[in-house]
Motif scaffolding. Structure first.
Motif, PDB file in Angstrom:
ATOM      1  N   HIS A 275      66.381  37.044 -30.625  1.00  0.00           N
ATOM      2  CA  HIS A 275      65.678  38.324 -30.515  1.00  0.00           C
ATOM      3  C   HIS A 275      65.581  38.742 -29.052  1.00  0.00           C
ATOM      4  N   TRP A 276      65.969  39.995 -28.783  1.00  0.00           N
ATOM      5  CA  TRP A 276      65.949  40.515 -27.429  1.00  0.00           C
ATOM      6  C   TRP A 276      64.614  41.191 -27.182  1.00  0.00           C
ATOM      7  N   LYS A 277      63.842  40.660 -26.238  1.00  0.00           N
ATOM      8  CA  LYS A 277      62.517  41.183 -25.916  1.00  0.00           C
ATOM      9  C   LYS A 277      62.595  41.999 -24.631  1.00  0.00           C
ATOM     10  N   ASP A 278      62.269  43.288 -24.740  1.00  0.00           N
ATOM     11  CA  ASP A 278      62.307  44.145 -23.561  1.00  0.00           C
ATOM     12  C   ASP A 278      61.110  45.085 -23.575  1.00  0.00           C
ATOM     13  N   THR A 279      60.831  45.708 -22.443  1.00  0.00           N
ATOM     14  CA  THR A 279      59.700  46.620 -22.329  1.00  0.00           C
ATOM     15  C   THR A 279      60.066  47.808 -21.452  1.00  0.00           C
ATOM     16  N   ALA A 280      59.269  48.862 -21.574  1.00  0.00           N
ATOM     17  CA  ALA A 280      59.438  50.052 -20.743  1.00  0.00           C
ATOM     18  C   ALA A 280      58.110  50.793 -20.716  1.00  0.00           C
ATOM     19  N   ILE A 281      58.047  51.822 -19.897  1.00  0.00           N
ATOM     20  CA  ILE A 281      56.854  52.656 -19.823  1.00  0.00           C
ATOM     21  C   ILE A 281      57.262  54.122 -19.772  1.00  0.00           C
ATOM     22  N   LEU A 282      56.614  54.933 -20.581  1.00  0.00           N
ATOM     23  CA  LEU A 282      56.783  56.381 -20.542  1.00  0.00           C
ATOM     24  C   LEU A 282      55.609  56.972 -19.788  1.00  0.00           C
ATOM     25  N   PHE A 283      55.878  57.983 -18.948  1.00  0.00           N
ATOM     26  CA  PHE A 283      54.796  58.623 -18.218  1.00  0.00           C
ATOM     27  C   PHE A 283      55.082  60.111 -18.074  1.00  0.00           C
ATOM     28  N   GLU A 284      54.021  60.867 -18.068  1.00  0.00           N
ATOM     29  CA  GLU A 284      54.106  62.317 -17.949  1.00  0.00           C
ATOM     30  C   GLU A 284      53.134  62.767 -16.867  1.00  0.00           C
ATOM     31  N   GLY A 285      53.566  63.685 -16.022  1.00  0.00           N
ATOM     32  CA  GLY A 285      52.697  64.162 -14.957  1.00  0.00           C
ATOM     33  C   GLY A 285      53.445  64.384 -13.667  1.00  0.00           C
ATOM     34  N   GLU A 286      52.696  64.716 -12.616  1.00  0.00           N
ATOM     35  CA  GLU A 286      53.300  65.003 -11.307  1.00  0.00           C
ATOM     36  C   GLU A 286      54.130  63.840 -10.778  1.00  0.00           C
ATOM     37  N   VAL A 287      53.794  62.609 -11.184  1.00  0.00           N
ATOM     38  CA  VAL A 287      54.510  61.433 -10.706  1.00  0.00           C
ATOM     39  C   VAL A 287      55.978  61.442 -11.121  1.00  0.00           C
ATOM     40  N   VAL A 288      56.305  62.182 -12.171  1.00  0.00           N
ATOM     41  CA  VAL A 288      57.702  62.217 -12.631  1.00  0.00           C
ATOM     42  C   VAL A 288      58.617  62.770 -11.534  1.00  0.00           C
ATOM     43  N   HIS A 289      58.066  63.630 -10.679  1.00  0.00           N
ATOM     44  CA  HIS A 289      58.904  64.200  -9.607  1.00  0.00           C
ATOM     45  C   HIS A 289      59.402  63.117  -8.648  1.00  0.00           C
ATOM     46  N   SER A 290      58.636  62.037  -8.492  1.00  0.00           N
ATOM     47  CA  SER A 290      59.104  60.911  -7.676  1.00  0.00           C
ATOM     48  C   SER A 290      60.392  60.344  -8.264  1.00  0.00           C
ATOM     49  N   LEU A 291      60.412  60.159  -9.579  1.00  0.00           N
ATOM     50  CA  LEU A 291      61.587  59.622 -10.256  1.00  0.00           C
ATOM     51  C   LEU A 291      62.744  60.606 -10.181  1.00  0.00           C
ATOM     52  N   THR A 292      62.439  61.887 -10.287  1.00  0.00           N
ATOM     53  CA  THR A 292      63.470  62.921 -10.170  1.00  0.00           C
ATOM     54  C   THR A 292      64.133  62.873  -8.792  1.00  0.00           C
ATOM     55  N   LEU A 293      63.321  62.713  -7.745  1.00  0.00           N
ATOM     56  CA  LEU A 293      63.867  62.645  -6.396  1.00  0.00           C
ATOM     57  C   LEU A 293      64.772  61.432  -6.212  1.00  0.00           C
ATOM     58  N   MET A 294      64.385  60.300  -6.795  1.00  0.00           N
ATOM     59  CA  MET A 294      65.230  59.102  -6.711  1.00  0.00           C
ATOM     60  C   MET A 294      66.606  59.385  -7.299  1.00  0.00           C
ATOM     61  N   PHE A 295      66.615  60.050  -8.445  1.00  0.00           N
ATOM     62  CA  PHE A 295      67.881  60.387  -9.089  1.00  0.00           C
ATOM     63  C   PHE A 295      68.690  61.348  -8.229  1.00  0.00           C
ATOM     64  N   LEU A 296      68.037  62.404  -7.735  1.00  0.00           N
ATOM     65  CA  LEU A 296      68.746  63.426  -6.956  1.00  0.00           C
ATOM     66  C   LEU A 296      69.313  62.885  -5.645  1.00  0.00           C
ATOM     67  N   GLN A 297      68.646  61.884  -5.064  1.00  0.00           N
ATOM     68  CA  GLN A 297      69.164  61.274  -3.839  1.00  0.00           C
ATOM     69  C   GLN A 297      70.535  60.659  -4.073  1.00  0.00           C
ATOM     70  N   PHE A 298      70.665  59.887  -5.133  1.00  0.00           N
ATOM     71  CA  PHE A 298      71.964  59.292  -5.463  1.00  0.00           C
ATOM     72  C   PHE A 298      72.969  60.373  -5.845  1.00  0.00           C
ATOM     73  N   TYR A 299      72.512  61.340  -6.626  1.00  0.00           N
ATOM     74  CA  TYR A 299      73.417  62.378  -7.109  1.00  0.00           C
ATOM     75  C   TYR A 299      73.975  63.189  -5.942  1.00  0.00           C
ATOM     76  N   ARG A 300      73.108  63.530  -4.982  1.00  0.00           N
ATOM     77  CA  ARG A 300      73.560  64.291  -3.819  1.00  0.00           C
ATOM     78  C   ARG A 300      74.497  63.457  -2.953  1.00  0.00           C
ATOM     79  N   TYR A 301      74.206  62.163  -2.846  1.00  0.00           N
ATOM     80  CA  TYR A 301      75.033  61.272  -2.037  1.00  0.00           C
ATOM     81  C   TYR A 301      76.476  61.251  -2.532  1.00  0.00           C
TER      82      TYR A 301
END
Length: 504
Positions: A275-301
């Motif tokens: 059995h594969w045991k894994d976890t994650a977290i969902l979050f909603e709010g202004e903090v999501v923009h931090s994650l968006t910026l992380m993605f855009l940094q790589f994408y722009r690069y």
């Protein structure tokens, strides 16, 4: 025959053979040079000087001692191998280019929120402040969070959120494999593209090396795809720097981060290691923009696009806030700080009552071993869950090599009996929890790009605690007697493997 053909055409295998050939040719010519006495004498002196320099470097002693052994056992070739592969620092050109993409991406800290966190708990505030000062991602109030205690739950929640997308869907993953999970996700993403949604996908070239037509499938569906750190047949240390991040961002409104990749074993559609045991977290709010910026940094690069990040920020005006605090941050080999390691050490050193950890690998250095042992000796209930059925035999033997020292210090080690634990979670004192992609091993701490979510004074902390308590019930506690009853030859193998654990 089909599997053999797939193996022989595997990109990793072919490139590996090319690199080995390059290395052998280089070593051959160096060996020829060593037939000259003055060259040999120079290289022997260089080997001794390298050992002195390596041992005295401001670096992890587990890493430096492993290289010192290699240089001393195989002089002078060991020195040559170290000069080729021993540097962990990302080349200056790459560091500078990555840094350029960060310009204008810094987020300011709302000091009212920081002050509220300090009133809640001074030690948690110190942790969040350290993360902000090193990774430059601030802490926010939470709006909605959900702890996802299995891969199956995470996948269903992710699909549900993607179906709600109105503007964009950004995905970033380390491993993608053909199968039910990928095909289901691809069908949903294809539909969203048809609806006019901007769908982008960043995936690591190493982690997807067995999926030959992944890029073609994405492009055929209209998905904008970026391959992170394409594998090249060259003797370059940068090939070790992989994006181990796993994230889903929908409209800048919702983010999901955790240990799961995109392959059938993560949702237990197939049985690889029980059995594969894994976890994650969902979050909603202004903090999501931090994650968006992380993605855009790589994408722009990789695409050289220069988009205004503000167009991807979601407007939460009027939305009700949830309890507590949340911070999303990344760790990268391009900077001077080992944020993943340090944040783990901080939470362990500040624990008062308990610290519960789930990790697939326990390849740790002296400082982490001492921190865990010191916490346990100070009366903190320290428990670590590792796999009962491993995915990598040698790596698991290094994990087991750490059992004795930790158990003697009072740390409780559990093996997840049903199968493989791939979760990367830490929860402490009913106050703070971290869920993300960072393993307790050398690669995550020093070589890979990682993402972690910190939550404090939030119901998610207690959900993480409950998940750990349930996981303990399904796991077996390892005793010192069990460790000492291992055959001597196995102990010897583990000791040798542990000596070189810094290179794994």
């Amino acid at each position: 025959m089909k599997q053999l053909s797939k193996l022989l055409t595997n990109k990793i295998l072919i490139l590996g053979l090319v690199i080995v050939a390059e290395l052998l040719v280089m070593l051959y010519f160096i060996n020829e040079l060593l037939t000259y006495n003055f060259v040999y004498s120079f290289m022997m002196v260089l080997s001794l000087l390298l050992v002195v320099w390596v041992v005295n470097k401001d670096d992890n002693p587990t890493y430096t001692s492993a290289w010192a052994v290699i240089i001393l056992i195989f002089p002078p070739m060991g020195a040559v191998i170290y000069l080729l592969f021993g540097g962990r620092k990302v080349p200056k050109e790459l560091r500078e280019k990555i840094t350029e993409t960060y310009d204008g991406f810094d987020l300011p800290q709302d000091f009212d929120i920081a002050d509220d966190l300090e009133k809640f708990d001074a030690q948690v505030h110190k942790q969040a402040k350290y993360i902000y000062n090193t990774s430059h991602y601030p802490i926010f109030n939470t709006r909605r969070t959900e702890y996802l205690k299995s891969g199956e739950i995470k996948f269903e929640v992710m699909l549900e959120e993607i179906r709600k997308a109105e503007k964009f869907v950004f995905l970033e993953y380390f491993i993608v494999k053909e199968g039910v999970m990928w095909q289901t996700l691809l069908d949903v993403l294809t539909q969203k593209v048809k609806e006019g949604i901007d769908v982008r996908f960043i995936y690591d070239d190493w982690g997807t090396s067995g999926f030959d037509d992944l890029k073609q499938q994405c492009e055929a569906a209209g998905i904008k795809v970026v391959v992170f750190n394409p594998i090249r047949a060259r003797l370059a240390i940068t090939m070790n720097n992989r994006s181990h991040r796993k994230a889903c961002i929908v409209d800048g409104r919702v983010g999901i981060v955790g240990g799961m990749n995109i392959a059938d074993e993560y949702i237990n559609a197939i049985d690889r290691f029980g059995h594969w045991k894994d976890t994650a977290i969902l979050f909603e709010g202004e903090v999501v923009h931090s994650l968006t910026l992380m993605f855009l940094q790589f994408y722009r690069y990789y695409t050289n696009t220069n988009e205004d990040p503000e167009q991807f920020r979601y407007n939460f005006n009027g939305s009700e806030k949830d309890d507590g605090f949340i911070q999303v941050f990344t760790d990268a080999p391009t900077d001077k700080d080992d944020v993943g390691l340090d944040s783990h050490l901080n939470i362990i050193n500040n624990a008062k009552d308990y610290i519960y950890i789930q990790t697939p690998y326990l390849i740790i250095g002296y400082e982490m071993t001492k921190a865990l042992g010191l916490a346990a000796k100070s009366g903190v209930d320290v428990r670590i869950v590792v796999p009962g059925i491993p995915d990598k035999v040698i790596v698991n033997q290094v994990t087991k090599a750490n059992y004795g020292t930790l158990i003697r210090s009072g740390v409780k080690i559990y093996e997840y009996t049903p199968g493989f634990v791939h979760s990367k979670t830490i929860v402490s004192d009913d106050k703070i929890a971290m869920v993300g992609t960072t393993n307790m091993d050398f690669r995550s701490y020093y070589l890979h790009y990682e993402t972690t979510v910190l939550v404090a004074n939030n119901h998610t902390v207690m959900d993480c605690l409950q998940d750990n308590l349930e996981t303990f019930e399904k796991s077996r506690l390892i005793t010192l007697e069990m460790v000492e009853s291992v055959p001597y030859i196995v102990k010897l193998f583990r000791g040798v493997a542990r000596l070189f654990s810094g290179l794994m």
